[in-house]
Scaffold this active site. Structure first.
Site, mmCIF file in Angstrom:
data_model
loop_
_atom_site.group_PDB
_atom_site.id
_atom_site.type_symbol
_atom_site.label_atom_id
_atom_site.label_comp_id
_atom_site.label_asym_id
_atom_site.label_seq_id
_atom_site.Cartn_x
_atom_site.Cartn_y
_atom_site.Cartn_z
ATOM 1 N N ILE A 24 89.201 11.667 -11.352
ATOM 2 C CA ILE A 24 88.531 11.403 -12.537
ATOM 3 C C ILE A 24 88.324 12.979 -13.098
ATOM 4 O O ILE A 24 88.667 12.891 -14.597
ATOM 5 C CB ILE A 24 87.425 10.879 -12.570
ATOM 6 C CG1 ILE A 24 87.475 9.392 -11.864
ATOM 7 C CG2 ILE A 24 86.865 10.724 -14.118
ATOM 8 C CD1 ILE A 24 86.176 8.772 -11.611
ATOM 9 N N TYR A 160 73.595 7.972 -1.930
ATOM 10 C CA TYR A 160 74.462 7.985 -2.896
ATOM 11 C C TYR A 160 74.049 6.986 -4.166
ATOM 12 O O TYR A 160 73.976 7.576 -5.170
ATOM 13 C CB TYR A 160 75.871 7.686 -2.510
ATOM 14 C CG TYR A 160 76.846 7.582 -3.542
ATOM 15 C CD1 TYR A 160 77.199 8.854 -3.943
ATOM 16 C CD2 TYR A 160 77.428 6.580 -3.949
ATOM 17 C CE1 TYR A 160 78.435 8.690 -5.138
ATOM 18 C CE2 TYR A 160 78.276 6.283 -4.990
ATOM 19 C CZ TYR A 160 78.696 7.546 -5.629
ATOM 20 O OH TYR A 160 79.613 7.378 -6.374
HETATM 21 N N1 LIG Z 1 85.994 6.950 -7.126
HETATM 22 C C1 LIG Z 1 85.311 5.996 -7.413
HETATM 23 O O1 LIG Z 1 85.550 4.885 -6.766
HETATM 24 C C2 LIG Z 1 84.203 6.221 -8.037
HETATM 25 C C3 LIG Z 1 83.281 5.020 -8.544
HETATM 26 C C4 LIG Z 1 82.060 4.985 -9.280
HETATM 27 C C5 LIG Z 1 81.800 6.361 -9.525
HETATM 28 N N2 LIG Z 1 82.577 7.345 -9.181
HETATM 29 C C6 LIG Z 1 81.896 8.724 -9.757
HETATM 30 O O2 LIG Z 1 83.020 9.295 -10.325
HETATM 31 C C7 LIG Z 1 83.053 10.722 -10.010
HETATM 32 C C8 LIG Z 1 84.089 11.277 -9.236
HETATM 33 O O3 LIG Z 1 84.490 10.469 -8.156
HETATM 34 P P1 LIG Z 1 85.473 11.002 -6.883
HETATM 35 O O4 LIG Z 1 85.664 9.956 -5.921
HETATM 36 O O5 LIG Z 1 86.643 11.821 -7.602
HETATM 37 O O6 LIG Z 1 84.536 12.236 -6.503
HETATM 38 P P2 LIG Z 1 84.617 13.626 -5.671
HETATM 39 O O7 LIG Z 1 85.377 13.331 -4.017
HETATM 40 O O8 LIG Z 1 83.433 14.103 -5.785
HETATM 41 O O9 LIG Z 1 85.945 14.509 -6.577
HETATM 42 C C9 LIG Z 1 85.597 14.791 -7.704
HETATM 43 C C10 LIG Z 1 85.956 16.422 -7.759
HETATM 44 O O10 LIG Z 1 84.697 16.877 -7.531
HETATM 45 C C11 LIG Z 1 85.065 18.269 -6.841
HETATM 46 N N3 LIG Z 1 84.034 18.287 -5.751
HETATM 47 C C12 LIG Z 1 83.348 17.583 -5.032
HETATM 48 N N4 LIG Z 1 82.210 18.161 -4.350
HETATM 49 C C13 LIG Z 1 82.122 19.348 -4.719
HETATM 50 C C14 LIG Z 1 81.210 20.541 -4.535
HETATM 51 N N5 LIG Z 1 80.302 20.581 -3.685
HETATM 52 N N6 LIG Z 1 81.565 21.744 -5.379
HETATM 53 C C15 LIG Z 1 82.662 21.751 -6.272
HETATM 54 N N7 LIG Z 1 83.443 20.744 -6.682
HETATM 55 C C16 LIG Z 1 83.248 19.678 -5.905
HETATM 56 C C17 LIG Z 1 86.176 17.806 -6.014
HETATM 57 O O11 LIG Z 1 87.241 18.868 -5.809
HETATM 58 P P3 LIG Z 1 86.949 19.830 -4.478
HETATM 59 O O12 LIG Z 1 86.790 18.968 -3.263
HETATM 60 O O13 LIG Z 1 88.063 20.704 -4.660
HETATM 61 O O14 LIG Z 1 85.622 20.619 -4.574
HETATM 62 C C18 LIG Z 1 87.064 16.969 -7.114
HETATM 63 O O15 LIG Z 1 87.814 17.689 -7.790
HETATM 64 C C19 LIG Z 1 81.874 11.154 -8.968
HETATM 65 O O16 LIG Z 1 80.733 11.443 -9.831
HETATM 66 C C20 LIG Z 1 81.510 9.475 -8.349
HETATM 67 O O17 LIG Z 1 80.181 9.289 -8.072
HETATM 68 C C21 LIG Z 1 83.731 7.323 -8.614
#
Ligand SMILES: NC(=O)c1ccc[n+]([C@@H]2O[C@H](COP(=O)([O-])OP(=O)(O)OC[C@H]3O[C@@H](n4cnc5c(N)ncnc54)[C@H](OP(=O)(O)O)[C@@H]3O)[C@@H](O)[C@H]2O)c1
Length: 269
Positions: A24, A160
């Site tokens: 996202i 979470y």
């Molecule tokens: N995917 C779903 O189904 C879903 C559903 C509901 C809500 N959401 C929300 O949407 C957002 C994105 O979801 P996602 O599944 O893509 O999450 P994600 O795994 O956290 O990845 C999102 C981005 O954040 C970066 N990131 C993660 N931890 C980090 C850290 N400690 N420091 C710096 N960068 C960090 C990751 O890159 P790096 O690993 O390179 O750091 C990646 O680019 C989240 O807030 C999640 O709660 C997602």
């Protein structure tokens, strides 16, 4: 983004995306570049950030700065502020999250601390620091990524889900409080979205779950809602499911349904 010059005027010239390397966050980067905003892309994996920046710059005439930074770091707000002190940042998108799936006890105390740092403390501190910069210039925006999981307690992702509830309540409160300063705050409530993180979690199919969204659709709906509402639930099926769970069912029954669905998706076979 409907009216690009107006959008750029209000939320540009620079947008900072925390958690931008894929999913996202990368979709936000793409769409904000398309709207003509310069980008500060933050995540841990520098090579992914650079690949994304190169690909975006080939297609849109924007400037991009990449910052490899762990958002769990206690000094995160100072570090990002220093790294952007020469830029006029008008929009903050907080997208990163830490969401280990499994037994509460299998996650160490350090993992629980990490979850609080990435999902709760960092968005508050960035909203606080960058929010003051937005206040000083009189306009701008903050988007916090939230989740349908934050609407009720859920087993296997209990901490979470609680943190996502925190993000939504924070966004709602700030939305009203910062409006008089010209700052638009949005809580973007996504359902299951086909990000690498979600796909790698290997969810088992659940017949009653709303269909998964693409990251691009989530980012598009969030940017369209910014400045209009305090929160948006993305995806018509997610909105319908959420209405049913939150407004029509007694909370205890909604909890039972969510627990059953999550155990089916992630519980032992
Ligand atoms: N995917 C779903 O189904 C879903 C559903 C509901 C809500 N959401 C929300 O949407 C957002 C994105 O979801 P996602 O599944 O893509 O999450 P994600 O795994 O956290 O990845 C999102 C981005 O954040 C970066 N990131 C993660 N931890 C980090 C850290 N400690 N420091 C710096 N960068 C960090 C990751 O890159 P790096 O690993 O390179 O750091 C990646 O680019 C989240 O807030 C999640 O709660 C997602």
């Amino acid at each position: 983004v409907a009216n690009k010059p107006d959008f750029r005027q209000r939320y540009g010239p620079w947008a900072l995306i925390a958690g931008a390397s894929e999913g996202i966050g990368a979709a936000f980067a793409e769409q904000l570049a398309q709207a003509g905003l310069n980008l500060v892309l933050v995540a841990r994996r520098q090579e992914l950030l650079e690949g994304l920046a190169t690909s975006i710059k080939q297609r849109y005439p924007v400037e991009i700065r990449t910052l490899a930074q762990d958002l769990a770091s206690p000094a995160v707000a100072e570090t990002l502020e220093k790294a952007t002190s020469d830029l006029e940042v008008g929009l903050i998108v907080y997208n990163a999250a830490y969401g280990p799936i499994g037994s509460f006890f299998d996650q160490s105390e350090d993992e629980h601390r990490r979850l609080l740092s990435v999902n709760c403390l960092a968005p508050v501190l960035l909203a606080h620091r960058f929010g003051q910069r937005l206040k000083a210039r009189g306009h701008g925006g903050i988007i916090l990524m939230c989740s349908l999981a934050g609407f009720q307690g859920t087993p296997l992702i209990a901490h979470y889900a609680a943190s996502k509830s925190y993000d939504l309540v924070l966004a709602e409160g700030l939305s009203a409080e910062l409006k008089p300063y010209g700052i638009d705050v949005l809580g973007c409530v996504a359902g299951a979205t086909l990000t690498p993180n979600y796909v790698n979690s290997n969810p088992k199919k659940n017949a009653f779950a709303p269909p998964e969204q693409k990251p691009e659709a989530v980012a598009k709906e969030a940017l369209a809602a910014l400045g209009k509402v305090p929160f948006v639930i993305t995806g018509s099926q997610n909105r319908l499911a959420s209405l049913f769970m939150r407004r029509l069912l007694p909370r205890r029954m909604a909890l039972r349904i969510m627990a059953k669905a999550t155990m089916e998706m992630y519980g032992p076979k």
